[in-house]
Design a protein around this motif. Structure first.
Motif, PDB file in Angstrom:
ATOM      1  N   GLU A 222       0.839  -1.193   0.000  1.00 48.36           N
ATOM      2  CA  GLU A 222       0.000   0.000   0.000  1.00 48.36           C
ATOM      3  C   GLU A 222       0.877   1.247   0.000  1.00 48.36           C
ATOM      4  OE1 GLU A 222      -2.974   0.178   2.960  1.00 48.36           O
ATOM      5  OE2 GLU A 222      -3.978  -1.673   2.325  1.00 48.36           O
ATOM      6  N   LEU A 223       0.704   2.070  -1.019  1.00 48.80           N
ATOM      7  CA  LEU A 223       1.451   3.315  -1.141  1.00 48.80           C
ATOM      8  C   LEU A 223       0.489   4.485  -1.274  1.00 48.80           C
ATOM      9  CD1 LEU A 223       4.184   2.304  -3.770  1.00 48.80           C
ATOM     10  CD2 LEU A 223       4.374   2.239  -1.285  1.00 48.80           C
ATOM     11  N   THR A 224       0.961   5.665  -0.879  1.00 49.03           N
ATOM     12  CA  THR A 224       0.181   6.875  -1.137  1.00 49.03           C
ATOM     13  C   THR A 224       0.261   7.202  -2.627  1.00 49.03           C
ATOM     14  OG1 THR A 224       2.036   8.392  -0.807  1.00 49.03           O
ATOM     15  CG2 THR A 224       0.782   7.739   1.156  1.00 49.03           C
ATOM     16  N   ARG A 225      -0.579   8.139  -3.073  1.00 51.25           N
ATOM     17  CA  ARG A 225      -0.547   8.559  -4.477  1.00 51.25           C
ATOM     18  C   ARG A 225       0.848   9.009  -4.889  1.00 51.25           C
ATOM     19  NH1 ARG A 225      -5.937  10.647  -3.238  1.00 51.25           N
ATOM     20  NH2 ARG A 225      -4.905  12.247  -2.025  1.00 51.25           N
ATOM     21  N   THR A 226       1.466   9.846  -4.041  1.00 49.49           N
ATOM     22  CA  THR A 226       2.766  10.408  -4.397  1.00 49.49           C
ATOM     23  C   THR A 226       3.841   9.330  -4.415  1.00 49.49           C
ATOM     24  OG1 THR A 226       2.156  12.555  -3.473  1.00 49.49           O
ATOM     25  CG2 THR A 226       4.503  12.113  -3.738  1.00 49.49           C
ATOM     26  N   GLU A 227       3.829   8.449  -3.430  1.00 51.26           N
ATOM     27  CA  GLU A 227       4.816   7.363  -3.404  1.00 51.26           C
ATOM     28  C   GLU A 227       4.674   6.477  -4.633  1.00 51.26           C
ATOM     29  OE1 GLU A 227       4.687   7.214   1.491  1.00 51.26           O
ATOM     30  OE2 GLU A 227       3.727   5.647   0.309  1.00 51.26           O
ATOM     31  N   PHE A 228       3.438   6.181  -5.014  1.00 48.79           N
ATOM     32  CA  PHE A 228       3.209   5.354  -6.202  1.00 48.79           C
ATOM     33  C   PHE A 228       3.760   6.058  -7.448  1.00 48.79           C
ATOM     34  CE2 PHE A 228       0.990   3.868  -9.909  1.00 48.79           C
ATOM     35  CZ  PHE A 228       0.838   2.500  -9.699  1.00 48.79           C
ATOM     36  N   LEU A 230       6.089   8.356  -7.678  1.00 50.51           N
ATOM     37  CA  LEU A 230       7.553   8.372  -7.649  1.00 50.51           C
ATOM     38  C   LEU A 230       8.117   7.026  -8.089  1.00 50.51           C
ATOM     39  CD1 LEU A 230       8.489  10.255  -4.345  1.00 50.51           C
ATOM     40  CD2 LEU A 230       9.017  10.971  -6.674  1.00 50.51           C
ATOM     41  N   LEU A 231       7.568   5.948  -7.530  1.00 53.74           N
ATOM     42  CA  LEU A 231       8.063   4.615  -7.857  1.00 53.74           C
ATOM     43  C   LEU A 231       7.832   4.299  -9.335  1.00 53.74           C
ATOM     44  CD1 LEU A 231       9.337   1.975  -6.937  1.00 53.74           C
ATOM     45  CD2 LEU A 231       7.062   1.198  -6.212  1.00 53.74           C
ATOM     46  N   LYS A 244      15.944  15.505  -8.208  1.00 47.23           N
ATOM     47  CA  LYS A 244      14.837  15.892  -7.326  1.00 47.23           C
ATOM     48  C   LYS A 244      13.954  16.940  -7.998  1.00 47.23           C
ATOM     49  CE  LYS A 244      17.752  14.952  -3.344  1.00 47.23           C
ATOM     50  NZ  LYS A 244      18.575  15.544  -2.263  1.00 47.23           N
ATOM     51  N   ALA A 245      14.587  17.848  -8.744  1.00 44.06           N
ATOM     52  CA  ALA A 245      13.807  18.853  -9.469  1.00 44.06           C
ATOM     53  C   ALA A 245      12.949  18.193 -10.543  1.00 44.06           C
ATOM     54  CB  ALA A 245      14.740  19.881 -10.100  1.00 44.06           C
ATOM     55  N   ASP A 246      13.535  17.227 -11.244  1.00 45.59           N
ATOM     56  CA  ASP A 246      12.805  16.499 -12.277  1.00 45.59           C
ATOM     57  C   ASP A 246      11.610  15.769 -11.673  1.00 45.59           C
ATOM     58  OD1 ASP A 246      12.138  15.310 -14.677  1.00 45.59           O
ATOM     59  OD2 ASP A 246      13.573  13.685 -14.477  1.00 45.59           O
ATOM     60  N   LEU A 247      11.815  15.098 -10.541  1.00 48.00           N
ATOM     61  CA  LEU A 247      10.731  14.352  -9.894  1.00 48.00           C
ATOM     62  C   LEU A 247       9.650  15.297  -9.374  1.00 48.00           C
ATOM     63  CD1 LEU A 247      12.821  11.662  -7.989  1.00 48.00           C
ATOM     64  CD2 LEU A 247      11.380  11.300 -10.000  1.00 48.00           C
ATOM     65  N   VAL A 270      10.453  15.908  -1.900  1.00 45.70           N
ATOM     66  CA  VAL A 270      10.783  14.683  -2.632  1.00 45.70           C
ATOM     67  C   VAL A 270      11.622  13.760  -1.753  1.00 45.70           C
ATOM     68  CG1 VAL A 270      12.111  13.758  -4.578  1.00 45.70           C
ATOM     69  CG2 VAL A 270      10.580  15.693  -4.927  1.00 45.70           C
ATOM     70  N   GLU A 271      12.592  14.321  -1.026  1.00 43.66           N
ATOM     71  CA  GLU A 271      13.424  13.516  -0.123  1.00 43.66           C
ATOM     72  C   GLU A 271      12.570  12.826   0.935  1.00 43.66           C
ATOM     73  OE1 GLU A 271      16.189  16.293   1.450  1.00 43.66           O
ATOM     74  OE2 GLU A 271      17.350  16.464  -0.407  1.00 43.66           O
TER      75      GLU A 271
END
Length: 306
Positions: A222-228, A230-231, A244-247, A270-271
């Motif tokens: 289970e991931l949050t929207r943002t974690e998903f 990013l992955l 980090k800027a790109d992400l 992002v970090e």
């Protein structure tokens, strides 16, 4: 009676400072929201359950239950987009807020233009729906004005919310099921053999972009929207380094706008999201299995070699 389309036009503001509440209401109403403003976490949780808002802003430091606890209770019963507002610049507080379910955060004092940009970025992202599929977040409709913490009858709720003050967990009434937060890796989605589309695979980690499923070692994660997001971005990029800027631009839906300003606060966010993602993956920054840090640049997948 409010309709689903009415509910999606609403923002709940949870803030104990009346001046900041007023500023937030003005900015959000100028962006097309009707607003519900409350001064503490308990009333904030009730307001979210009542109005089922598209967006919720939460101050971290409040009397009674703080913003971190309020975010946890809200996220357990709602998929509202959450923006945390904090005067604290400590990384641990940022990680705690994002770990509680927030989608983004802003440091006080903030510029109204920056808040508006963050909100617009969130609205470009997909929202989970039943069955694991996603749909674009709807654009807010013209403003209907701000209402106060008394939840007036001008915007009646279809759910009766208890009014007795207290500090214990709040639940929706028995006759009305609590809202299902439907995290990015929802338990109700189809199994891998039944899912359509392509899987992104790295070692024993599998991600289905369309159905928003993440499997690790055969178990569902289970991931949050943002974690998903990013992955998924890292899996799609494979060994290509993503800064980090790109992400940040990817998460805001601005991945092709190279002139978009990305500040230190964005990079810290992002970090913090990456720290939470690694924790859920059981990964280590020092000895990574899935995601490695390229010092001074960003992140990329580890080599496929064991």
């Amino acid at each position: 009676m409010t309709t689903p389309s009415d509910e999606l036009k609403t923002a709940v503001i949870i803030e104990d400072d009346s001046e900041i509440r007023h500023i937030l209401a003005e900015v959000l109403e100028s962006s097309g929201f009707s607003t519900v403003s409350v001064g503490n976490g308990i009333d904030g949780v009730r307001a979210v359950l009542t109005y089922k808002p598209l967006l919720t802003t939460i101050d971290v430091n409040m009397p009674g239950i703080d913003g971190i606890e309020a975010a946890k209770r809200i996220r357990a019963q709602s998929d509202t987009f959450i923006i945390m507002l904090t005067g604290l610049n400590d990384e641990a507080d940022v990680i705690a807020g994002l770990g509680a379910g927030a989608d983004d955060y802003l440091l006080k004092p903030f510029r109204p233009r920056e808040l508006r940009a963050r909100v617009e970025a969130l609205l470009r992202r997909s929202r989970p729906v039943a069955g694991g599929a996603t749909q674009p977040a709807p654009a807010p409709a013209p403003s209907q004005g701000s209402v106060g913490p008394s939840f007036p009858s001008a915007r009646p709720s279809t759910t009766a919310i208890p009014t007795t003050a207290g500090t214990g967990p709040l639940e929706a009434p028995a006759e009305t099921p609590a809202a299902d937060p439907q995290p990015a890796a929802a338990a109700s989605v189809p199994s891998p053999v039944d899912a359509d589309g392509e899987w992104l695979v790295h070692r024993d980690l599998r991600l289905h972009p369309e159905n928003r499923i993440v499997l690790i070692g055969g178990g569902e994660l289970e991931l949050t929207r943002t974690e998903f997001d990013l992955l998924a971005t890292l899996l799609e990029s494979k060994r290509r380094v993503r800064s980090k800027a790109d992400l940040t631009l990817v998460l805001r839906g601005e991945s092709y706008v190279t002139s978009y300003f990305v500040g230190d606060a964005d990079k810290r966010a992002v970090e913090a999201h990456m720290t939470n993602l690694r924790r859920k993956l059981g990964d280590s920054a020092a000895s990574p299995r899935y995601i490695e840090t390229v010092r001074g640049v960003g992140y990329r997948l580890t080599s496929d070699a064991v």
